[in-house]
Design a protein around this motif. Structure first.
Motif, PDB file in Angstrom:
ATOM      1  N   SER A   1       0.826  -1.208   0.000  1.00  0.00           N
ATOM      2  CA  SER A   1       0.000   0.000   0.000  1.00  0.00           C
ATOM      3  C   SER A   1       0.858   1.255   0.000  1.00  0.00           C
ATOM      4  O   SER A   1       0.525   2.249  -0.670  1.00  0.00           O
ATOM      5  CB  SER A   1      -0.921  -0.006   1.218  1.00  0.00           C
ATOM      6  N   LEU A   2       1.976   1.241   0.719  1.00  0.00           N
ATOM      7  CA  LEU A   2       2.865   2.400   0.724  1.00  0.00           C
ATOM      8  C   LEU A   2       3.499   2.612  -0.646  1.00  0.00           C
ATOM      9  O   LEU A   2       3.653   3.753  -1.093  1.00  0.00           O
ATOM     10  CB  LEU A   2       3.939   2.223   1.796  1.00  0.00           C
ATOM     11  N   LEU A   3       3.861   1.530  -1.320  1.00  0.00           N
ATOM     12  CA  LEU A   3       4.412   1.671  -2.670  1.00  0.00           C
ATOM     13  C   LEU A   3       3.374   2.236  -3.632  1.00  0.00           C
ATOM     14  O   LEU A   3       3.682   3.105  -4.464  1.00  0.00           O
ATOM     15  CB  LEU A   3       4.907   0.307  -3.167  1.00  0.00           C
ATOM     16  N   VAL A   4       2.142   1.750  -3.525  1.00  0.00           N
ATOM     17  CA  VAL A   4       1.070   2.280  -4.374  1.00  0.00           C
ATOM     18  C   VAL A   4       0.813   3.747  -4.058  1.00  0.00           C
ATOM     19  O   VAL A   4       0.568   4.563  -4.963  1.00  0.00           O
ATOM     20  CB  VAL A   4      -0.206   1.436  -4.188  1.00  0.00           C
ATOM     21  N   LEU A   5       0.882   4.102  -2.774  1.00  0.00           N
ATOM     22  CA  LEU A   5       0.662   5.493  -2.390  1.00  0.00           C
ATOM     23  C   LEU A   5       1.732   6.406  -2.959  1.00  0.00           C
ATOM     24  O   LEU A   5       1.427   7.525  -3.413  1.00  0.00           O
ATOM     25  CB  LEU A   5       0.617   5.597  -0.868  1.00  0.00           C
ATOM     26  N   PHE A   6       2.979   5.966  -2.947  1.00  0.00           N
ATOM     27  CA  PHE A   6       4.048   6.772  -3.533  1.00  0.00           C
ATOM     28  C   PHE A   6       3.822   6.989  -5.026  1.00  0.00           C
ATOM     29  O   PHE A   6       4.139   8.047  -5.567  1.00  0.00           O
ATOM     30  CB  PHE A   6       5.406   6.104  -3.302  1.00  0.00           C
ATOM     31  N   CYS A   7       3.266   5.977  -5.692  1.00  0.00           N
ATOM     32  CA  CYS A   7       3.025   6.124  -7.130  1.00  0.00           C
ATOM     33  C   CYS A   7       1.886   7.095  -7.417  1.00  0.00           C
ATOM     34  O   CYS A   7       1.925   7.835  -8.402  1.00  0.00           O
ATOM     35  CB  CYS A   7       2.707   4.758  -7.745  1.00  0.00           C
ATOM     36  N   GLY A   8       0.876   7.106  -6.567  1.00  0.00           N
ATOM     37  CA  GLY A   8      -0.284   7.946  -6.827  1.00  0.00           C
ATOM     38  C   GLY A   8      -0.333   9.242  -6.060  1.00  0.00           C
ATOM     39  O   GLY A   8      -1.341   9.964  -6.140  1.00  0.00           O
ATOM     40  N   ALA A   9       0.719   9.573  -5.324  1.00  0.00           N
ATOM     41  CA  ALA A   9       0.707  10.805  -4.539  1.00  0.00           C
ATOM     42  C   ALA A   9       0.965  12.015  -5.423  1.00  0.00           C
ATOM     43  O   ALA A   9       1.553  11.917  -6.503  1.00  0.00           O
ATOM     44  CB  ALA A   9       1.756  10.728  -3.429  1.00  0.00           C
ATOM     45  N   ASP A  10       0.516  13.165  -4.932  1.00  0.00           N
ATOM     46  CA  ASP A  10       0.709  14.404  -5.679  1.00  0.00           C
ATOM     47  C   ASP A  10       2.153  14.884  -5.662  1.00  0.00           C
ATOM     48  O   ASP A  10       2.549  15.663  -6.535  1.00  0.00           O
ATOM     49  CB  ASP A  10      -0.198  15.504  -5.106  1.00  0.00           C
ATOM     50  N   PHE A  11       2.947  14.457  -4.671  1.00  0.00           N
ATOM     51  CA  PHE A  11       4.320  14.938  -4.582  1.00  0.00           C
ATOM     52  C   PHE A  11       5.293  14.047  -5.343  1.00  0.00           C
ATOM     53  O   PHE A  11       6.506  14.202  -5.213  1.00  0.00           O
ATOM     54  CB  PHE A  11       4.759  15.062  -3.117  1.00  0.00           C
ATOM     55  N   THR A  12       4.788  13.100  -6.127  1.00  0.00           N
ATOM     56  CA  THR A  12       5.636  12.275  -6.980  1.00  0.00           C
ATOM     57  C   THR A  12       5.188  12.421  -8.430  1.00  0.00           C
ATOM     58  O   THR A  12       4.054  12.837  -8.704  1.00  0.00           O
ATOM     59  CB  THR A  12       5.577  10.796  -6.567  1.00  0.00           C
ATOM     60  N   THR A  13       6.073  12.074  -9.321  1.00  0.00           N
ATOM     61  CA  THR A  13       5.781  12.161 -10.756  1.00  0.00           C
ATOM     62  C   THR A  13       5.827  10.793 -11.419  1.00  0.00           C
ATOM     63  O   THR A  13       6.120  10.674 -12.606  1.00  0.00           O
ATOM     64  CB  THR A  13       6.797  13.092 -11.442  1.00  0.00           C
TER      65      THR A  13
ATOM     66  N   ILE B   1       3.276   8.876 -11.984  1.00  0.00           N
ATOM     67  CA  ILE B   1       2.124   8.807 -12.880  1.00  0.00           C
ATOM     68  C   ILE B   1       1.756  10.231 -13.273  1.00  0.00           C
ATOM     69  O   ILE B   1       1.541  11.094 -12.410  1.00  0.00           O
ATOM     70  CB  ILE B   1       0.938   8.105 -12.195  1.00  0.00           C
ATOM     71  N   GLU B   2       1.681  10.476 -14.569  1.00  0.00           N
ATOM     72  CA  GLU B   2       1.395  11.814 -15.071  1.00  0.00           C
ATOM     73  C   GLU B   2      -0.099  12.090 -15.155  1.00  0.00           C
ATOM     74  O   GLU B   2      -0.515  13.250 -15.173  1.00  0.00           O
ATOM     75  CB  GLU B   2       2.032  11.994 -16.457  1.00  0.00           C
ATOM     76  N   ASN B   3      -0.914  11.040 -15.211  1.00  0.00           N
ATOM     77  CA  ASN B   3      -2.359  11.218 -15.341  1.00  0.00           C
ATOM     78  C   ASN B   3      -2.943  11.695 -14.018  1.00  0.00           C
ATOM     79  O   ASN B   3      -2.977  10.944 -13.034  1.00  0.00           O
ATOM     80  CB  ASN B   3      -3.007   9.902 -15.777  1.00  0.00           C
ATOM     81  N   GLU B   4      -3.405  12.933 -13.984  1.00  0.00           N
ATOM     82  CA  GLU B   4      -3.933  13.494 -12.741  1.00  0.00           C
ATOM     83  C   GLU B   4      -5.275  12.881 -12.355  1.00  0.00           C
ATOM     84  O   GLU B   4      -5.634  12.868 -11.183  1.00  0.00           O
ATOM     85  CB  GLU B   4      -4.074  15.015 -12.880  1.00  0.00           C
ATOM     86  N   ASP B   5      -6.034  12.386 -13.333  1.00  0.00           N
ATOM     87  CA  ASP B   5      -7.322  11.775 -13.022  1.00  0.00           C
ATOM     88  C   ASP B   5      -7.167  10.403 -12.370  1.00  0.00           C
ATOM     89  O   ASP B   5      -8.056   9.952 -11.643  1.00  0.00           O
ATOM     90  CB  ASP B   5      -8.160  11.637 -14.299  1.00  0.00           C
ATOM     91  N   ALA B   6      -6.059   9.721 -12.636  1.00  0.00           N
ATOM     92  CA  ALA B   6      -5.843   8.385 -12.079  1.00  0.00           C
ATOM     93  C   ALA B   6      -5.239   8.425 -10.676  1.00  0.00           C
ATOM     94  O   ALA B   6      -5.340   7.440  -9.941  1.00  0.00           O
ATOM     95  CB  ALA B   6      -4.936   7.576 -12.999  1.00  0.00           C
ATOM     96  N   LYS B   7      -4.611   9.528 -10.299  1.00  0.00           N
ATOM     97  CA  LYS B   7      -3.960   9.598  -8.987  1.00  0.00           C
ATOM     98  C   LYS B   7      -4.932   9.449  -7.818  1.00  0.00           C
ATOM     99  O   LYS B   7      -4.620   8.732  -6.853  1.00  0.00           O
ATOM    100  CB  LYS B   7      -3.179  10.908  -8.862  1.00  0.00           C
ATOM    101  N   PRO B   8      -6.114  10.087  -7.831  1.00  0.00           N
ATOM    102  CA  PRO B   8      -7.030   9.870  -6.707  1.00  0.00           C
ATOM    103  C   PRO B   8      -7.469   8.420  -6.560  1.00  0.00           C
ATOM    104  O   PRO B   8      -7.606   7.921  -5.439  1.00  0.00           O
ATOM    105  CB  PRO B   8      -8.217  10.790  -7.044  1.00  0.00           C
ATOM    106  N   LYS B   9      -7.660   7.721  -7.673  1.00  0.00           N
ATOM    107  CA  LYS B   9      -8.066   6.319  -7.603  1.00  0.00           C
ATOM    108  C   LYS B   9      -6.952   5.451  -7.027  1.00  0.00           C
ATOM    109  O   LYS B   9      -7.208   4.548  -6.229  1.00  0.00           O
ATOM    110  CB  LYS B   9      -8.456   5.826  -8.994  1.00  0.00           C
ATOM    111  N   ILE B  10      -5.715   5.744  -7.421  1.00  0.00           N
ATOM    112  CA  ILE B  10      -4.583   4.975  -6.903  1.00  0.00           C
ATOM    113  C   ILE B  10      -4.400   5.225  -5.406  1.00  0.00           C
ATOM    114  O   ILE B  10      -4.160   4.297  -4.627  1.00  0.00           O
ATOM    115  CB  ILE B  10      -3.310   5.335  -7.686  1.00  0.00           C
ATOM    116  N   SER B  11      -4.539   6.482  -4.994  1.00  0.00           N
ATOM    117  CA  SER B  11      -4.430   6.795  -3.570  1.00  0.00           C
ATOM    118  C   SER B  11      -5.560   6.159  -2.769  1.00  0.00           C
ATOM    119  O   SER B  11      -5.368   5.745  -1.621  1.00  0.00           O
ATOM    120  CB  SER B  11      -4.421   8.304  -3.360  1.00  0.00           C
TER     121      SER B  11
END
Length: 210
Positions: free
Chosen positions: A94-106, A108-118
């Motif tokens: 879960s922490l690895l997934v959170l790092f991928c979908g967090a706003d302070f990381t790049t 994933i460039e798709n901003e619409d997918a970040k809330p779902k990943i988080s």
């Protein structure tokens, strides 16, 4: 999407909860010997964990022994092993997934997918917290029940060890971090298009009256 500060707090809570879960899994301090009643022998004390039991002498020497067989263990200890390991693995994932979908990381460039990943990471932290709270609460219930049972010999009674309280604390931290992520990571509603509004005068066709 929630602020970056909330996500950083959730990461910190998840890391602290993971450390507590690892300590709870590795350290043999789930049950400790009790010195109540006529059992006043303090030359040595017994400590039991998920993988071994230890005898600590008053001089500071400690001798530990692994459990002989998995099949001879009690059902609560077998379940505690499985749920604690799954909790640690799920928390790491879960922490690895959170790092991928967090706003302070790049990552994933798709901003619409970040809330779902988080949101997925938040659900994972919630499950990890439940999987660490359930076994420590189960073990604590058995220890308290045997301690208050008059049929149990005083020399065989145990008390709650430090890992029980560490497990409760780790579970609360994971539940808090997962709950915050689920609250601040809800996907945006709507189709994503821009709605266009027209006034009645602009939308009405021009008519020539004779």
């Amino acid at each position: 999407m929630g602020s970056v500060g909330v996500q950083i707090v959730c990461v910190a809570l998840g890391v602290l909860g993971l450390i507590g879960a690892i300590v709870c899994c590795a350290v043999p301090r789930w049950k400790v010997s009790s010195f109540s009643g006529s059992n006043i022998v303090t030359a040595q004390r017994t400590q039991e964990g998920l993988w071994m039991n230890c005898v600590v002498q008053s001089t500071g020497q400690q001798q530990c022994k692994n459990y002989d067989s998995l099949l001879v263990l009690s059902s609560d200890l077998q379940a505690a092993r499985a749920m604690t390991i799954i909790s640690c693995m799920l928390c790491c994932l879960s922490l690895l997934v959170l790092f991928c979908g967090a706003d302070f990381t790049t990552c994933i460039e798709n901003e619409d997918a970040k809330p779902k990943i988080s949101l997925v990471a938040g659900v994972g932290l919630l499950l990890a917290g439940l999987l660490i709270i359930i076994p420590v609460s189960w073990s604590a219930h058995i220890v308290v029940r045997n301690f208050n049972d008059p049929l149990v010999n005083a020399s065989q009674k145990m008390e709650l060890g430090a890992c029980i309280f560490v497990g409760w604390g780790a579970g609360v931290l994971l539940l808090l971090g997962g709950g915050l992520l689920c609250c601040f990571s809800r996907p945006k509603s709507g189709s994503g298009g821009t709605a266009k509004y027209y006034s009645n005068s602009a939308s009405a066709p021009n008519k020539n009256y004779v």
